[in-house]
Scaffold this active site. Structure first.
Site, short mmCIF file in Angstrom:
data_model
loop_
_atom_site.label_atom_id
_atom_site.label_comp_id
_atom_site.label_asym_id
_atom_site.label_seq_id
_atom_site.Cartn_x
_atom_site.Cartn_y
_atom_site.Cartn_z
N GLU B 52 0.72 -1.03 0.07
CA GLU B 52 -0.09 -0.12 -0.12
C GLU B 52 0.92 1.22 0.20
OE1 GLU B 52 -0.57 -2.57 1.99
OE2 GLU B 52 -2.70 -3.26 1.88
N PHE B 114 -11.14 -7.70 14.46
CA PHE B 114 -10.16 -8.00 13.49
C PHE B 114 -9.69 -6.85 12.41
CE2 PHE B 114 -8.73 -10.33 9.68
CZ PHE B 114 -7.57 -10.56 10.11
N GLN B 115 -8.68 -6.49 12.29
CA GLN B 115 -8.06 -5.33 11.30
C GLN B 115 -8.61 -4.22 11.68
OE1 GLN B 115 -7.95 -7.01 7.36
NE2 GLN B 115 -5.98 -7.86 7.80
N LYS B 164 -17.46 -1.00 6.74
CA LYS B 164 -18.08 -1.76 5.83
C LYS B 164 -19.51 -1.69 5.89
CE LYS B 164 -17.09 -6.40 4.29
NZ LYS B 164 -16.55 -7.91 4.31
N MET B 482 24.54 8.67 0.71
CA MET B 482 24.40 9.97 1.38
C MET B 482 24.82 9.69 3.02
SD MET B 482 24.10 12.89 1.07
CE MET B 482 23.28 13.58 -0.51
C1 LIG Z 1 12.89 5.38 4.61
C2 LIG Z 1 14.32 6.17 4.73
N1 LIG Z 1 14.96 5.43 5.74
C3 LIG Z 1 16.32 6.12 5.86
C4 LIG Z 1 16.57 7.39 5.09
C5 LIG Z 1 17.99 7.91 5.50
N2 LIG Z 1 18.72 7.89 4.18
C6 LIG Z 1 18.93 9.11 3.52
S1 LIG Z 1 19.83 8.82 1.82
C7 LIG Z 1 20.01 7.19 2.59
C8 LIG Z 1 21.04 6.25 1.82
C9 LIG Z 1 20.40 6.12 0.42
O1 LIG Z 1 21.24 5.10 -0.29
P1 LIG Z 1 21.22 4.62 -1.92
O2 LIG Z 1 19.75 4.75 -2.13
O3 LIG Z 1 22.00 3.73 -2.52
O4 LIG Z 1 21.38 6.12 -2.67
P2 LIG Z 1 22.83 6.71 -2.74
O5 LIG Z 1 23.06 7.92 -1.76
O6 LIG Z 1 23.84 5.78 -2.55
O7 LIG Z 1 23.18 7.47 -3.91
C10 LIG Z 1 19.60 6.72 3.84
C11 LIG Z 1 19.54 5.64 4.68
C12 LIG Z 1 15.70 7.71 4.34
N3 LIG Z 1 16.05 9.03 3.51
N4 LIG Z 1 14.58 7.20 4.09
#
Ligand SMILES: Cc1ncc(C[n+]2csc(CCOP(=O)(O)OP(=O)(O)O)c2C)c(N)n1
Ligand SMILES: [Mg+2]
Lengths: 186, 581
Positions: B52, B114-115, B164, B482
């Site tokens: 979802e 439920f749910q 529902k 990042m």
């Molecule tokens: C759902 C979620 N969890 C954690 C983060 C923190 N976060 C930001 S960028 C990143 C790394 C992303 O890695 P990747 O998709 O391989 O992209 P890259 O930076 O290597 O280009 C994380 C863990 C986030 N933005 N969203």
């Protein structure tokens, strides 16, 4: 929204200096929020305050127009001018909020609160509590041989003062309604 | 129009009357009556997702690329809780969505059935508004109101929770025209006195800049058109947030590139040094301002926004204008023209002279390699090979997202879909499917990081089933890049949990879902591989193995002012420690 006060010709100042209402002083403000009387509307307002970290000193809510589905929420909050402006704007975004008034700045408002005080005492203290109630124009709404319940209305400050005086005389329970407020005049 | 039907039929009828052609959803016990009604008609297409959260991101992609609201249908309990990330994402980025969730029957609410979940309570802070409909007589009007609220004022997601028994019950259906919406009519016209003040400021400014955001795009294509006219006629420089890319064309003569944490040197320094900042539909996010106390200290600031709460929230401005960007720009242009189209020509020429000096730093310069693909190079090539096409770009979140914003040029609004406010990894892939559903013949590319992409990879099945030829361009650095970058620059190089371990064989993964898989690691083969991806008539998973330790520059570390920007070694060498401001 703030008045437009651009300093003509000079643009070499920080925006912070241009605003005459920019201040760090926190003040108490009473807001009247007129809302659609629908389920969850109070939760939206309270959720806004808790979610964004604003203070609530007092909050009252009741329907004011049954036919028109209107309720009035009166909130006493505290903050700098900028925070209060932000609270007003955030309240204004809530879909079922119709109007937001800052009764502290828009108009001198009449503010009243009602409180019930239970005092248990005998002898001289019992007599003294009655005497004080008389001075504060509080009335006795329940009495036993060892207790009174006083009803008092007035500003929050008046009720605070009454509570201070009653405490040594045997004050055991307090119920306060929170502030109801209306702007004066037409 | 007014006739008897069941609640479930009303949902479908109301969607038709609202002009909805597609919904994204996933069934379950609490929405079966609606699925039954969907089964018995052909006007509305239902896209069956695999999770979802992805349904909501698809609806966001659909909405952002069309300007129409996206529609989602999920079941009660877990269906609704899975939608929460998407709702929050749409709220942060002001994307209009109408989400329907099933609920246990009204007589069971509150019994931990439920749910059962308190969907209204859970989604209250992540929707613009939500409704629990207990009375079938109010259902159709509520749906029409929901569309009105989602799309007017500052757009956003709304949710309707449908027990529902209400779906089974019969009642009177009423059409959109009879729905009462007068209680919610945000102001769109700006105060003409304030607009005239802004014109006076525009006429005198020596160092002006337009700072634009997603509000311009949300205001509609007309607003982007007016913006172009105003920028080109005044000759002012313009920068934009991540959300606003494409409102003014990257090829336009006033364009400075994106601003903010990973924005361009010239854009950030122009913001820092300007004397008039005209904020159009942006919200002074912390990724833009850096340290608030040092943000653009010498400027007069005007802020146009449809949401009064955005004004003076973070940065105190001198000239607030509450209104819709399109309406305000129209009035602004009229007044400015009527007063003789004046600008401070001499001041402006000097200002551009300074900006041109900053541009010489070439802040996006990087050391290329003929042995390994640099992520910047991959995006430059992707841009060059796709620019003239009917192209839509989505992204995941991370370094690749920032590089995409830096190295790709956007010429038109609604062509760039990225999770700006919430920064949701896992957004881009489902969003690309939503875009492709809305634009079946377009070239839709999701620029992804390998880690983000895995977060919603189950949607490969959806893409196959609905024949959406989406291109997944993964800049695979085998790192949470990042995160690695921040650890490199701010945590002493201790790379705690920022490795993408145990990655799949992306080519085999692609093939297992009936997709095409491409792997490329040699810069000399990159162009051919990209062309192969573009030319393939079907979904493609492109595993682009890139340099693993590249950092994304420029960068303004969190909480630092704009003039304490970090540059790449190449750009820094050129800047040579020259005074920045
Ligand atoms: C759902 C979620 N969890 C954690 C983060 C923190 N976060 C930001 S960028 C990143 C790394 C992303 O890695 P990747 O998709 O391989 O992209 P890259 O930076 O290597 O280009 C994380 C863990 C986030 N933005 N969203
Ligand atoms: Mg990565």
């Amino acid at each position: 929204m703030a008045a437009l006060n651009i300093k003509k010709g000079s643009t070499s100042h920080s925006a912070y200096d241009l605003r005459d209402f920019h201040s760090d002083i926190e003040r108490s403000h009473t807001l009247a929020v007129i809302v659609e009387n629908e389920p969850g509307v109070l939760a939206r307002v309270i959720g806004l305050f808790s979610g964004r970290g604003y203070n609530i000193d007092s909050l009252t809510v009741a329907e004011i127009d049954h036919k028109g589905h209107r309720s009035r929420i009166t909130i006493v909050t505290r903050g700098t001018e900028a925070v209060i402006e932000q609270i007003r704007a955030q309240l204004g975004r809530i879909v079922p909020v119709h109007e937001v008034h800052d009764l502290t700045t828009e108009a001198k408002a009449v503010e009243r609160e009602l409180a019930l005080f239970k005092v248990t005492a005998t002898g001289e203290k019992r007599v003294e509590s009655l005497r004080l109630a008389d001075i504060f124009r509080a009335s006795v709404v329940d009495s036993t041989l060892e207790s009174f319940i006083f009803e008092i209305t007035g500003t929050s400050e008046k009720i605070d003062a009454f509570a201070e005086l009653m405490r040594p005389l045997g004050l055991v329970d307090v119920a306060r309604t929170g502030v109801a407020a209306l702007a004066r005049g037409v | 129009m007014s006739r008897q039907m069941t609640g479930a039929e009303m949902v479908v009828q109301a969607l038709k009357d609202q002009g909805v052609d597609t919904i994204f959803g996933y069934p379950g016990g609490a929405v079966l009556p609606i699925y039954d009604a969907i089964f018995q008609q052909n006007d509305i297409r239902h896209i069956l997702v695999r999770h979802e959260q992805a349904a909501v991101h698809m609806a966001e992609g659909y909405a952002r690329s069309t300007g129409k609201p996206g529609v989602v249908l999920v079941t009660s309990g877990p269906g609704a809780t899975n939608a929460v990330t998407g709702l929050t994402d749409a709220l942060m980025d002001s994307i209009p969505l109408v989400v329907f969730s099933g609920q246990v029957p009204t007589f069971m609410i509150g019994t931990d059935g439920f749910q059962e979940a308190d969907t209204i309570g859970i989604t209250r802070p992540c929707t613009k508004h939500n409704w629990l409909v207990k009375d079938p007589a109010k259902l159709s009007e509520t749906i029409h109101q929901a569309f009105h609220v989602a799309t007017s004022g500052r757009p956003g997601p709304v949710l309707i929770d449908l027990p529902k028994d209400v779906q089974f019950a019969t009642g009177q259906y009423t059409g959109p025209k009879l729905a009462r919406v007068d209680h919610y009519q945000p102001k769109v016209k700006g105060d003409i006195e304030a607009i005239t003040k802004l014109v006076e400021l525009i006429e005198k400014a020596e160092r002006p800049i337009f700072y634009t955001g997603g509000g311009v795009i949300n205001s509609g294509p007309g607003a982007s058109q007016l913006l172009r006219e105003l920028v080109d006629a005044t000759g002012f420089p313009i920068t934009s947030t991540l959300m606003g890319l494409g409102a003014y064309p990257a090829s336009g003569k006033g364009w400075l590139g994106m601003l903010g944490m990973h924005g361009l040197y010239e854009a950030n320094l122009a913001m820092h040094g300007c004397d008039l900042m005209i904020n159009l539909g942006a919200r002074f996010d912390d990724r833009i301002t850096g340290r608030v106390a040092d943000f653009s200290p010498h400027s007069t600031k005007a802020h146009v926004d449809i949401d009064a709460s955005s004004i003076n929230k973070i940065i105190t401005v001198d000239l607030p204008i509450v209104g819709d960007i399109g309406h305000v720009l129209e009035d602004l242009l009229k007044v400015w023209k009527a007063r003789g189209r004046k600008v401070n020509k001499e001041g402006l020429a000097n200002w551009w002279g300074r900006i041109d000096e900053w541009k010489k730093v070439r802040c996006l310069a990087y050391t290329n390699s003929d042995a390994i693909i640099k992520p910047q190079y991959a995006l430059e090539r992707l841009d060059a090979l796709t620019r003239g096409r009917n192209r839509y770009i989505t992204t995941e979140v991370g370094q690749h997202q920032m590089w995409a914003a830096q190295y790709l040029g956007f010429e038109a609004p609604n062509r760039w879909m990225t999770s700006g406010g919430l920064g949701t990894m896992g957004y881009g892939f489902p969003a690309s499917i939503g875009v492709q559903i809305a634009h079946p013949d377009a070239l839709v590319i999701n620029i992804a990081g390998e880690a983000s992409w895995l977060m919603n990879m189950q949607e490969m099945g959806t893409a196959t089933q609905f024949r959406t030829p989406v291109k997944q361009f993964i800049l695979n650095n085998e790192r949470l890049g990042m995160v690695r970058q921040w650890q490199d620059l701010l945590h002493g190089g201790r790379y705690s949990q920022s490795w993408s371990e145990s990655l799949p064989d992306f080519v085999k993964l692609a093939e297992s879902f009936g997709w095409k898989g491409i792997i490329c690691r040699d810069p000399k083969e990159l162009d051919d591989a990209i062309m192969e991806m573009i030319d393939y008539d079907g979904p493609v998973l492109f595993d682009c193995l890139v340099e693993k330790h590249e950092n994304c520059f420029p960068m303004i570390p969190s909480g630092k002012p704009h003039n304490e920007m970090l540059l790449s070694a190449d750009a820094a060498a050129f800047a040579g420690g020259a005074a920045l401001v």
